[in-house]
Design an enzyme around this catalytic site. Structure first.
Site, PDB file in Angstrom:
ATOM      1  N   ASP A 288       1.500  -2.525   8.010  1.00 11.63           N
ATOM      2  CA  ASP A 288       1.374  -1.186   8.593  1.00 11.63           C
ATOM      3  C   ASP A 288       0.608  -1.207   9.915  1.00 11.63           C
ATOM      4  O   ASP A 288      -0.006  -0.224  10.298  1.00 11.63           O
ATOM      5  CB  ASP A 288       0.707  -0.232   7.597  1.00 11.63           C
ATOM      6  CG  ASP A 288      -0.651  -0.731   7.153  1.00 11.63           C
ATOM      7  OD1 ASP A 288      -1.088  -1.814   7.601  1.00 11.63           O
ATOM      8  OD2 ASP A 288      -1.293  -0.035   6.337  1.00 11.63           O
TER       9      ASP A 288
ATOM     10  N   GLY B 105       0.791  -1.227   0.000  1.00 15.64           N
ATOM     11  CA  GLY B 105       0.000   0.000   0.000  1.00 15.64           C
ATOM     12  C   GLY B 105       0.822   1.276   0.000  1.00 15.64           C
ATOM     13  O   GLY B 105       1.995   1.302   0.372  1.00 15.64           O
TER      14      GLY B 105
ATOM     15  N   ARG C 291      -3.147   9.191   2.057  1.00 15.96           N
ATOM     16  CA  ARG C 291      -3.389  10.332   2.957  1.00 15.96           C
ATOM     17  C   ARG C 291      -2.128  10.764   3.715  1.00 15.96           C
ATOM     18  O   ARG C 291      -2.108  11.798   4.351  1.00 15.96           O
ATOM     19  CB  ARG C 291      -4.512   9.992   3.936  1.00 15.96           C
ATOM     20  CG  ARG C 291      -5.884  10.165   3.302  1.00 15.96           C
ATOM     21  CD  ARG C 291      -6.975   9.920   4.304  1.00 15.96           C
ATOM     22  NE  ARG C 291      -7.256   8.503   4.456  1.00 15.96           N
ATOM     23  CZ  ARG C 291      -7.906   7.991   5.479  1.00 15.96           C
ATOM     24  NH1 ARG C 291      -8.328   8.763   6.467  1.00 15.96           N
ATOM     25  NH2 ARG C 291      -8.148   6.695   5.541  1.00 15.96           N
TER      26      ARG C 291
ATOM     27  N   ARG D 252      31.188   9.922  15.428  1.00 15.83           N
ATOM     28  CA  ARG D 252      30.730   9.278  14.194  1.00 15.83           C
ATOM     29  C   ARG D 252      31.105   7.799  14.214  1.00 15.83           C
ATOM     30  O   ARG D 252      31.840   7.341  15.096  1.00 15.83           O
ATOM     31  CB  ARG D 252      31.290  10.031  12.998  1.00 15.83           C
ATOM     32  CG  ARG D 252      30.638  11.418  12.850  1.00 15.83           C
ATOM     33  CD  ARG D 252      31.400  12.309  11.909  1.00 15.83           C
ATOM     34  NE  ARG D 252      31.634  11.636  10.638  1.00 15.83           N
ATOM     35  CZ  ARG D 252      32.635  11.927   9.821  1.00 15.83           C
ATOM     36  NH1 ARG D 252      33.507  12.876  10.144  1.00 15.83           N
ATOM     37  NH2 ARG D 252      32.781  11.277   8.689  1.00 15.83           N
TER      38      ARG D 252
ATOM     39  N   ALA E 207      52.772  23.657  20.504  1.00 15.45           N
ATOM     40  CA  ALA E 207      51.521  24.290  20.068  1.00 15.45           C
ATOM     41  C   ALA E 207      51.695  24.892  18.684  1.00 15.45           C
ATOM     42  O   ALA E 207      52.741  25.446  18.361  1.00 15.45           O
ATOM     43  CB  ALA E 207      51.123  25.370  21.071  1.00 15.45           C
TER      44      ALA E 207
HETATM   45  C1  UD1 Z   1      -8.169  -4.762   6.273  1.00 14.73           C
HETATM   46  C2  UD1 Z   1      -9.247  -5.827   6.476  1.00 14.73           C
HETATM   47  C3  UD1 Z   1     -10.160  -5.394   7.624  1.00 14.73           C
HETATM   48  C4  UD1 Z   1      -9.356  -5.180   8.869  1.00 14.73           C
HETATM   49  C5  UD1 Z   1      -8.231  -4.174   8.610  1.00 14.73           C
HETATM   50  C6  UD1 Z   1      -7.313  -4.103   9.784  1.00 14.73           C
HETATM   51  C7  UD1 Z   1      -9.673  -6.742   4.263  1.00 14.73           C
HETATM   52  C8  UD1 Z   1     -10.614  -6.805   3.121  1.00 14.73           C
HETATM   53  N1  UD1 Z   1     -10.002  -5.958   5.266  1.00 14.73           N
HETATM   54  O1  UD1 Z   1      -8.837  -3.585   5.878  1.00 14.73           O
HETATM   55  O2  UD1 Z   1     -11.129  -6.391   7.843  1.00 14.73           O
HETATM   56  O3  UD1 Z   1     -10.187  -4.710   9.909  1.00 14.73           O
HETATM   57  O4  UD1 Z   1      -7.445  -4.590   7.485  1.00 14.73           O
HETATM   58  O5  UD1 Z   1      -6.401  -3.076   9.591  1.00 14.73           O
HETATM   59  O6  UD1 Z   1      -8.661  -7.402   4.246  1.00 14.73           O
HETATM   60  N2  UD1 Z   1      -2.374  -4.109   0.889  1.00 14.73           N
HETATM   61  C9  UD1 Z   1      -1.637  -4.567  -0.177  1.00 14.73           C
HETATM   62  N3  UD1 Z   1      -2.221  -4.628  -1.401  1.00 14.73           N
HETATM   63  C10 UD1 Z   1      -3.511  -4.272  -1.609  1.00 14.73           C
HETATM   64  C11 UD1 Z   1      -4.265  -3.820  -0.523  1.00 14.73           C
HETATM   65  C12 UD1 Z   1      -3.670  -3.759   0.720  1.00 14.73           C
HETATM   66  O7  UD1 Z   1      -0.461  -4.888  -0.046  1.00 14.73           O
HETATM   67  O8  UD1 Z   1      -3.969  -4.390  -2.753  1.00 14.73           O
HETATM   68  C13 UD1 Z   1      -1.752  -4.046   2.204  1.00 14.73           C
HETATM   69  C14 UD1 Z   1      -1.697  -2.640   2.730  1.00 14.73           C
HETATM   70  O9  UD1 Z   1      -0.478  -2.029   2.402  1.00 14.73           O
HETATM   71  C15 UD1 Z   1      -1.807  -2.856   4.220  1.00 14.73           C
HETATM   72  C16 UD1 Z   1      -2.628  -4.121   4.350  1.00 14.73           C
HETATM   73  O10 UD1 Z   1      -2.557  -4.748   3.096  1.00 14.73           O
HETATM   74  O11 UD1 Z   1      -0.561  -3.090   4.803  1.00 14.73           O
HETATM   75  C17 UD1 Z   1      -4.063  -3.838   4.728  1.00 14.73           C
HETATM   76  O12 UD1 Z   1      -4.645  -3.085   3.708  1.00 14.73           O
HETATM   77  P1  UD1 Z   1      -5.698  -1.958   3.982  1.00 14.73           P
HETATM   78  O13 UD1 Z   1      -6.094  -1.342   2.714  1.00 14.73           O
HETATM   79  O14 UD1 Z   1      -5.197  -1.050   5.047  1.00 14.73           O
HETATM   80  O15 UD1 Z   1      -6.889  -2.837   4.554  1.00 14.73           O
HETATM   81  P2  UD1 Z   1      -8.172  -2.298   5.210  1.00 14.73           P
HETATM   82  O16 UD1 Z   1      -9.100  -1.842   4.156  1.00 14.73           O
HETATM   83  O17 UD1 Z   1      -7.843  -1.348   6.268  1.00 14.73           O
HETATM   84 CA    CA Z   2      -5.907  -0.272   7.063  1.00 16.71          CA
END
Ligand code: UD1
Ligand code: CA
Length: 476
Positions: free
Chosen positions: A103, A11, A15, A332, A422
């Site tokens: 994350d 991801g 934002r 350093r 010196a």
């Molecule tokens: C996801 C869960 C949700 C949960 C939440 C917890 C799903 C459908 N939903 O939602 O139930 O409560 O996490 O935080 O799984 N990512 C990818 N590729 C993508 C999409 C996401 O690598 O195509 C990674 C993101 O970088 C992130 C993680 O997956 O690290 C979660 O993705 P995110 O979009 O935050 O999931 P949520 O919609 O929050």
């Molecule tokens: Ca999330």
């Protein structure tokens, strides 16, 4: 073979308004991804595959080949992200697979192990780690059924009733690897966000007569992630306060924690006083009875007992017992300060060993040097270690005395007990016990200043007379 881990780190974090992958944003100086990896390693899980996507090269650079990575070219959802790891999963299909969000930094070893235990004992095909939150907005809700979990519904897909549920999906799951692979390709993007939801694996497995379990983590922060800068600051504040609390319990003294940041792997002995503005990162270890700060920043520094570091910036260095450093000193990488050493204001040291009881009290640069015991270096001494192309070492023997403002042009050796006068620029080795002077003799011109002064006084007297004359004219 050990179990698998897949960490989702594709991801962007729109934002956040950054060009970094979100999982590389930092909490207390470490990438969120690193926190997640550490929790896995603590749980003895090292067969890790990281799904990268947005700015994937940065993930590769960050990992430096430590783990397997797979590329997700388009961000089509968490299910789609796991699909990219199919090859990795097929290679080790017999055990279990842990899936984590890259994350959500506060996942912990206890939760990982506890959830696996429940997963094994309940014989479920998937066990989801959950938390119960005051405000569950944005998270997937856990729908409990007779036989464990009956569904996970994303916030955007929830009914009014479902939105009232406070038990949420943390994004951490244990799957039977075979079972996960058997349904992964059946996920369809038919939901409010048009994404491939990993959570759909659950209903697909249930439809096949399998069961799903939920493990409620005791860690209240397990599901916390950051979608914007304010939330990232919140994660930092939370982690910061928890870590300071832990050190307080261990007998570390803080009189004011303003600006104090202590990384999660830092160790501090009891009775050490950490003053305001001090930031300690990486594998920094500090002994007992030290005074650190104010405004001291250490990264990967080993500090002994009873050391004082005042306004010091140091990285990849070591300071042994009873030494005092600062104020306004930079150490350093590769600096090793031994015991009872005194380093005073405006000194910079790099890649050098400073022997026991040595002293450099003011305004020096010591680079690529071996300084012996009891060496005294006067103010303003510089090791000239770089000729524009190469770096060379300076060696100063025990008990040597380096006069103020000496330049030591490396490679050069000052013998044991030797002196430099010196202001000398030393370009040749100085034998043990010798004095090296490399400067011209002082020439004294008797009466020179008196003559100058007399001339000046004459000039001033004349000017005063002229001024008086002018003001006399105006008055008449
Ligand atoms: C996801 C869960 C949700 C949960 C939440 C917890 C799903 C459908 N939903 O939602 O139930 O409560 O996490 O935080 O799984 N990512 C990818 N590729 C993508 C999409 C996401 O690598 O195509 C990674 C993101 O970088 C992130 C993680 O997956 O690290 C979660 O993705 P995110 O979009 O935050 O999931 P949520 O919609 O929050
Ligand atoms: Ca999330």
């Amino acid at each position: 073979m050990a179990d698998n881990v897949v960490i989702l780190a594709g991801g962007q974090g729109k934002r956040m308004k950054t060009t970094k992958p979100k999982a590389l944003l930092e909490v207390l100086g470490d990438a969120m991804l690193e926190w997640v990896i550490s929790a896995c390693e603590e749980a003895d899980l090292s067969r890790i595959c990281i799904v990268k996507g947005y700015e994937a090269q940065q993930i590769d650079d960050y990992l430096g080949g430590r783990y397997t990575t797979v590329m997700q070219s388009e961000r089509l959802g968490t299910g789609h992200a796991v699909m990219q790891a199919k090859q990795f999963l097929s290679e080790n299909i017999d055990g279990y697979t842990l899936i984590l969000n890259g994350d959500a930094p506060f996942i912990d070893c206890g939760t990982i192990k506890g959830a696996l235990e429940l997963h094994k004992s309940s014989k479920a095909s998937v066990t989801v780690v959950t938390s119960v939150l005051e405000d569950a907005t944005g998270y997937g809700r856990i729908i409990r059924g007779e036989n464990g979990v009956s569904a996970i519904v994303e916030h955007k897909d929830c009914t009014e009733e479902q939105r009232k549920i406070r038990e949420i999906n943390s994004g951490c799951y244990w799957f039977d690897t075979k079972e996960l692979l058997s349904v992964l390709d059946e996920i369809k993007p038919d939901n409010a966000q048009g994404e491939y939801y990993l959570t759909d694996c659950l209903s697909l497995l249930l439809a096949k007569g399998r069961t799903a379990q939920a493990y409620i983590s005791e860690n209240p922060y397990v599901s916390l992630g950051a979608n914007d800068r304010a939330q990232l600051l919140e994660l930092n504040t939370l982690a910061r306060n928890n870590i300071i609390k832990k050190h307080l319990e261990n007998g570390v003294e803080f009189s004011c924690t303003d600006g104090v940041i202590i990384g999660r792997n830092v160790k501090i002995g009891s009775g050490t006083h950490i003053k305001s503005g001090t930031q300690l990162f990486g594998n920094t270890t500090i002994g007992s009875g030290c005074v650190i700060g104010c405004n001291t920043v250490l990264k990967n520094v080993t500090v002994g007992d009873c050391v004082t570091l005042n306004n010091v910036q140091a990285a990849d260095s070591q300071v042994e017992d009873y030494s005092t450093v600062g104020p306004w000193v930079q150490l350093r990488p590769g600096t090793h300060i031994k015991k009872h050493v005194k380093i005073g204001d405006f000194v910079e040291i790099k890649n050098s060993v400073i022997g026991d009881r040595a002293s450099m009290a003011h305004l020096s640069y010591v680079g690529d040097s071996d300084v012996g015991e009891n060496v005294n270096m006067g103010g303003g001494c510089i090791t000239c270690n770089f000729d524009g192309e190469n770096k060379y070492r300076t060696v100063i023997g025990d008990n040597a005395f380096i006069g103020c403002n000496t330049n030591l042009v490396a490679p050069v050796k000052v013998g044991e007990g030797a002196y430099t006068a010196a202001g000398s620029t030393i370009t040749k080795d100085v034998p043990d016990g010798a004095l090296a002077i490399e400067r011209s003799q002082t020439a004294v011109k008797e009466g020179y200043a008196d003559k100058k002064l007399a001339k000046r006084n004459e000039k001033f007297a004349k000017m005063a007379q002229e001024q008086q004359g002018e003001s006399g004219k105006k008055e008449s």
